[in-house]
Design a protein around this motif. Structure first.
Motif, short mmCIF file in Angstrom:
data_model
loop_
_atom_site.label_atom_id
_atom_site.label_comp_id
_atom_site.label_asym_id
_atom_site.label_seq_id
_atom_site.Cartn_x
_atom_site.Cartn_y
_atom_site.Cartn_z
N ALA A 1 0.84 -1.21 0.00
CA ALA A 1 0.00 0.00 0.00
C ALA A 1 0.87 1.26 0.00
N ALA A 2 1.92 1.26 0.81
CA ALA A 2 2.84 2.41 0.84
C ALA A 2 3.55 2.58 -0.50
N LEU A 3 3.91 1.47 -1.13
CA LEU A 3 4.53 1.53 -2.45
C LEU A 3 3.59 2.22 -3.44
N TYR A 4 2.32 1.79 -3.45
CA TYR A 4 1.37 2.41 -4.37
C TYR A 4 1.18 3.90 -4.07
N ALA A 5 1.16 4.25 -2.79
CA ALA A 5 1.02 5.67 -2.42
C ALA A 5 2.22 6.47 -2.90
N ASN A 6 3.42 5.95 -2.69
CA ASN A 6 4.63 6.65 -3.15
C ASN A 6 4.68 6.75 -4.67
N TRP A 7 4.26 5.68 -5.32
CA TRP A 7 4.21 5.66 -6.79
C TRP A 7 3.22 6.72 -7.27
N GLY A 8 2.07 6.80 -6.61
CA GLY A 8 1.08 7.81 -6.95
C GLY A 8 1.61 9.21 -6.77
N GLU A 9 2.33 9.43 -5.67
CA GLU A 9 2.92 10.76 -5.44
C GLU A 9 3.90 11.12 -6.55
N GLN A 10 4.73 10.16 -6.95
CA GLN A 10 5.69 10.43 -8.02
C GLN A 10 4.97 10.76 -9.33
N LEU A 11 3.95 9.99 -9.65
CA LEU A 11 3.19 10.24 -10.88
C LEU A 11 2.48 11.59 -10.82
N SER A 12 1.94 11.92 -9.68
CA SER A 12 1.26 13.21 -9.51
C SER A 12 2.25 14.36 -9.69
N ALA A 13 3.42 14.23 -9.08
CA ALA A 13 4.44 15.28 -9.18
C ALA A 13 4.96 15.44 -10.61
N SER A 14 4.87 14.37 -11.41
CA SER A 14 5.34 14.45 -12.79
C SER A 14 4.21 14.79 -13.77
N GLY A 15 3.07 15.23 -13.22
CA GLY A 15 1.98 15.70 -14.07
C GLY A 15 1.17 14.61 -14.72
N GLN A 16 1.03 13.47 -14.07
CA GLN A 16 0.25 12.36 -14.60
C GLN A 16 -0.87 12.01 -13.62
N PRO A 17 -1.87 12.90 -13.49
CA PRO A 17 -2.88 12.69 -12.45
C PRO A 17 -3.73 11.43 -12.64
N ALA A 18 -4.05 11.04 -13.86
CA ALA A 18 -4.87 9.84 -14.06
C ALA A 18 -4.11 8.59 -13.62
#
Length: 185
Positions: A88-105
């Motif tokens: 779960a933490a991995l997915y959250a960190n992955w989501g943060e990285q994607l969000s920071a790189s402009g990939q909200p979907a």
């Protein structure tokens, strides 16, 4: 790895695990990853080996490989709580990285995977709501902001009524404001 090597593997496996632990403690992640990779080859059915290897991969932000490792742990031991939490933490960190790189979907998809494993993780629900809003997925944003408000009663400003008479100024910066703006569109 051949069957013959697996028969002599206990000593070799122990050596690889010691090498991995020592190099990890020394901050040499590349060598630790190599040693854990060899250990996983020697003992593919040992959840502890898979778990440790996945943890190092996650710390190096090798999300795809870490995800595979944690999923393997859960195949071997479905009740492995630490693997579930770390995935779960991995997915959250992955989501943060994607969000920071402009990939909200894409970020939203990863946050939702984290939420599936930890449904009451309010910070990730909030991050998912923000990603849904940025991705212009209004239905998901509303659902997630509402879920966040259910989970985080303590974030509600005292005396604030969301639907009748609340000014945008009173709610600005809160999830109340974001939810209200979505609903008023």
């Amino acid at each position: 790895v051949t069957e013959q090597l697996r028969r002599v593997a206990p000593g070799v496996l122990q050596a690889q695990l010691l090498r991995a632990d020592a190099t990890l403690a020394a901050g040499d992640h590349a060598t630790a990853l190599d040693a854990y990779g060899r250990a996983v080859q020697l003992a593919p059915d040992r959840a502890d080996v898979q778990f440790n290897a996945a943890g190092v991969l996650a710390s190096q932000r090798q999300f795809d490989k870490a995800e595979a490792g944690y999923r393997r742990v859960l195949e071997l031991e479905p009740s492995h709580a630490d693997a579930r939490q770390d995935l779960a933490a991995l997915y959250a960190n992955w989501g943060e990285q994607l969000s920071a790189s402009g990939q909200p979907a894409e970020a939203l998809a990863r946050f939702e995977q984290a939420i599936e494993l930890r449904p009451d993780w309010s910070q990730v629900v909030y991050a998912a709501a923000n990603s849904a809003q940025q991705a212009k997925d209004v239905a998901a944003a509303i659902r997630l902001y509402e879920r966040y408000l259910e989970l985080a009663d303590d974030v509600r400003p005292s005396g604030t009524v969301l639907w009748s008479g609340s000014s945008p100024e009173a709610l600005a910066g809160t999830s109340h404001y974001q939810l209200a703006m979505l609903l008023w569109q």
